[in-house]
Design an enzyme around this catalytic site. Structure first.
Site, PDB file in Angstrom:
ATOM      1  N   TRP A  19      14.417 -30.624   5.176  1.00  0.00           N
ATOM      2  CA  TRP A  19      13.763 -31.315   4.065  1.00  0.00           C
ATOM      3  C   TRP A  19      14.325 -30.879   2.723  1.00  0.00           C
ATOM      4  O   TRP A  19      14.593 -31.714   1.854  1.00  0.00           O
ATOM      5  CB  TRP A  19      12.250 -31.132   4.116  1.00  0.00           C
ATOM      6  CG  TRP A  19      11.625 -31.859   5.276  1.00  0.00           C
ATOM      7  CD1 TRP A  19      10.977 -31.304   6.339  1.00  0.00           C
ATOM      8  CD2 TRP A  19      11.612 -33.274   5.505  1.00  0.00           C
ATOM      9  NE1 TRP A  19      10.569 -32.289   7.204  1.00  0.00           N
ATOM     10  CE2 TRP A  19      10.942 -33.497   6.730  1.00  0.00           C
ATOM     11  CE3 TRP A  19      12.117 -34.372   4.799  1.00  0.00           C
ATOM     12  CZ2 TRP A  19      10.750 -34.776   7.249  1.00  0.00           C
ATOM     13  CZ3 TRP A  19      11.931 -35.653   5.325  1.00  0.00           C
ATOM     14  CH2 TRP A  19      11.253 -35.846   6.529  1.00  0.00           C
ATOM     15  N   ASP A  51       8.135 -27.903  -2.394  1.00  0.00           N
ATOM     16  CA  ASP A  51       7.654 -28.869  -1.412  1.00  0.00           C
ATOM     17  C   ASP A  51       6.758 -28.103  -0.437  1.00  0.00           C
ATOM     18  O   ASP A  51       7.245 -27.338   0.387  1.00  0.00           O
ATOM     19  CB  ASP A  51       8.862 -29.489  -0.690  1.00  0.00           C
ATOM     20  CG  ASP A  51       8.452 -30.481   0.395  1.00  0.00           C
ATOM     21  OD1 ASP A  51       7.231 -30.656   0.629  1.00  0.00           O
ATOM     22  OD2 ASP A  51       9.359 -31.083   1.002  1.00  0.00           O
ATOM     23  N   LYS A  54       0.492 -34.167   6.848  1.00  0.00           N
ATOM     24  CA  LYS A  54       0.736 -33.012   7.710  1.00  0.00           C
ATOM     25  C   LYS A  54      -0.574 -32.225   7.878  1.00  0.00           C
ATOM     26  O   LYS A  54      -1.045 -32.012   8.965  1.00  0.00           O
ATOM     27  CB  LYS A  54       1.834 -32.107   7.134  1.00  0.00           C
ATOM     28  CG  LYS A  54       3.107 -32.834   6.767  1.00  0.00           C
ATOM     29  CD  LYS A  54       3.806 -33.428   7.971  1.00  0.00           C
ATOM     30  CE  LYS A  54       4.874 -34.444   7.618  1.00  0.00           C
ATOM     31  NZ  LYS A  54       6.088 -33.917   7.015  1.00  0.00           N
TER      32      LYS A  54
HETATM   33  C1  LIG Z   1       7.123 -34.530   6.320  1.00  0.00           C
HETATM   34  C2  LIG Z   1       7.808 -33.826   5.238  1.00  0.00           C
HETATM   35  C3  LIG Z   1       8.469 -34.513   4.212  1.00  0.00           C
HETATM   36  C4  LIG Z   1       8.590 -36.018   4.178  1.00  0.00           C
HETATM   37  O1  LIG Z   1       7.377 -36.618   3.959  1.00  0.00           O
HETATM   38  P1  LIG Z   1       7.237 -38.202   3.755  1.00  0.00           P
HETATM   39  O2  LIG Z   1       5.835 -38.341   3.279  1.00  0.00           O
HETATM   40  O3  LIG Z   1       7.496 -38.835   5.074  1.00  0.00           O
HETATM   41  O4  LIG Z   1       8.231 -38.614   2.738  1.00  0.00           O
HETATM   42  C5  LIG Z   1       9.059 -33.775   3.223  1.00  0.00           C
HETATM   43  N1  LIG Z   1       9.005 -32.436   3.208  1.00  0.00           N
HETATM   44  C6  LIG Z   1       8.381 -31.734   4.185  1.00  0.00           C
HETATM   45  C7  LIG Z   1       8.355 -30.249   4.118  1.00  0.00           C
HETATM   46  C8  LIG Z   1       7.768 -32.412   5.226  1.00  0.00           C
HETATM   47  O5  LIG Z   1       7.146 -31.726   6.184  1.00  0.00           O
END
Ligand SMILES: *Cc1c(COP(=O)(O)O)cnc(C)c1O
Length: 378
Positions: A118, A188, A212
């Site tokens: 990511w 993130d 998540k």
């Molecule tokens: C799932 C995830 C993303 C992407 O998320 P989307 O909402 O599908 O764009 C980005 N960073 C991390 C750490 C993730 O777990």
């Protein structure tokens, strides 16, 4: 798969059909939250309409948005000089919004710490907007760990430093934020959001897609300091402007009303049922330890953990079998025990057990017992 709209199972029947879902996201939600959604879906108390039918400018949604923000501020201890935004486009849109607001037309580079898939994707988007510097890259080692502070290569003047607190695909997690000096720290936190306390003051901007650990897909929470908002550029499309989104209280256009509502229910559940973020962190550590203990049996002679010990994720446990020919049997046996979505991401292979806040300990215990049984049998 067909979706039989004409079937009307009782609540009890539906509940009994629920499996232990270790999906990395969208992921398991707490049963009490789902039941509350179900109970109130036709008419939100006091509103006389479904949450799916109300205006985003209605008093009902005013109250939902206000309480969602207030609960988040309380759980995460968000200081007054930080804004809370509920945006759309997933965490992936943040990969672009961050550099569009903070890097575009700037001479300073931004620095990215790459500990998995990511963060690497985030850096790709940033390169479209300005200079990107890489402070550390774990790719050569297959992203099995996070760096120590001394390993970070950080130039003195930076627009910001970006990292990923928990790499969902590789299952590597920072135990604490990296020390990056004066540059705003951007993180993130998608896959470990609200899984434990963080000191928001250490960050300029935090973002998480909800699907998540905090709700359904379609809503992304951004916590950003006023200081960082002031640094945002002006040459930005309205929808992509943090400053404008903050000025309009996340209602520049129609927000994800349903997503914010479920996020609100999640914050109540975290506060009232889990007992806050300290308790959430203890639960996450205990649940993941059940699986790591199995992986480590006899020096990992049967299962092999992906991440190095100190960086092992408490949210996503990644591993493979020493004998890959057994993988199919392992998945099939798990499914027989109602343990589903355990396969690793296609880029990594093996297995990934995502045990977010809403995964009951009972589910992880059943999986642990199955893993021991499978190991014994083979
Ligand atoms: C799932 C995830 C993303 C992407 O998320 P989307 O909402 O599908 O764009 C980005 N960073 C991390 C750490 C993730 O777990």
């Amino acid at each position: 798969m067909t979706l039989p709209f004409d079937r009307q199972p009782s609540a009890q029947q539906t509940r009994e059909k629920r499996v232990f879902n270790f999906s990395p996201g969208p992921a398991v939600l707490p049963l009490p939250v789902l039941e509350e959604i179900q109970r109130d879906l036709l008419a939100l108390p006091g509103a006389g309409s479904s949450v799916l039918e109300i205006s985003h400018r209605s008093p009902a949604f005013d109250a939902i948005l206000a309480e969602a923000e207030a609960n988040l501020r309380e759980l995460l201890v968000v200081p007054d000089d930080y804004r809370v935004l509920f945006l759309q486009g997933g965490a992936s849109l943040q990969f672009s919004m961050i550099p569009i607001n903070l890097l575009r037309s700037r001479d300073l580079p931004a620095s990215y710490i790459l500990t998995g898939s990511w963060g690497s994707k985030a850096a790709v988007e940033a390169r479209r907007e300005g200079k990107v510097h890489v402070a550390w890259d774990g790719k050569a080692d297959n992203f099995v760990r996070v760096p120590d502070d001394e390993e970070l290569d950080l130039p003195p003047a930076l627009a910001y430093v970006h990292y990923t607190s928990n790499e969902t695909i590789q299952g590597v997690q920072f135990r604490r934020p990296p020390a990056v000096g004066d540059a705003p720290l951007v993180c993130d936190v998608s896959s470990d959001f609200l899984s434990g306390p963080v000191d928001v003051r250490e960050f300029g901007l935090l973002y998480a897609c909800a699907q998540k650990n905090a709700g359904p897909s379609g809503v992304t929470v951004v916590v950003v300091s006023d200081q960082v908002l002031e640094r945002c550029g002006d040459d930005v499309h309205s929808m992509l402007s943090y400053r404008l989104q903050a000025e309009k209280g996340s209602r520049l256009n129609t927000p994800n009303v349903f997503g914010v509502y479920v996020f609100l229910l999640m914050t109540r559940w975290l506060r009232d049922e889990v007992g806050g973020l300290e308790a959430a962190a203890e639960r996450a550590a205990a649940k993941s330890a059940l699986i790591y203990d199995v992986l480590d049996r006899d020096g990992g002679d049967f299962f092999v953990a992906h991440a190095e010990r100190e960086c092992r994720s408490h949210m996503n446990v990644t591993f493979r079998l020493r004998r890959p020919e057994l993988e199919e049997a392992f998945v099939a046996g798990a499914a027989e025990r109602d343990l589903v979505s355990i396969k690793g991401h296609r880029s990594v292979g093996g297995f990934r057990i995502s045990a977010y806040n809403a995964m009951p300990a009972e589910g992880v215990e059943r999986l642990r017992d199955y893993m021991l049984e499978f190991r014994e049998a083979h």
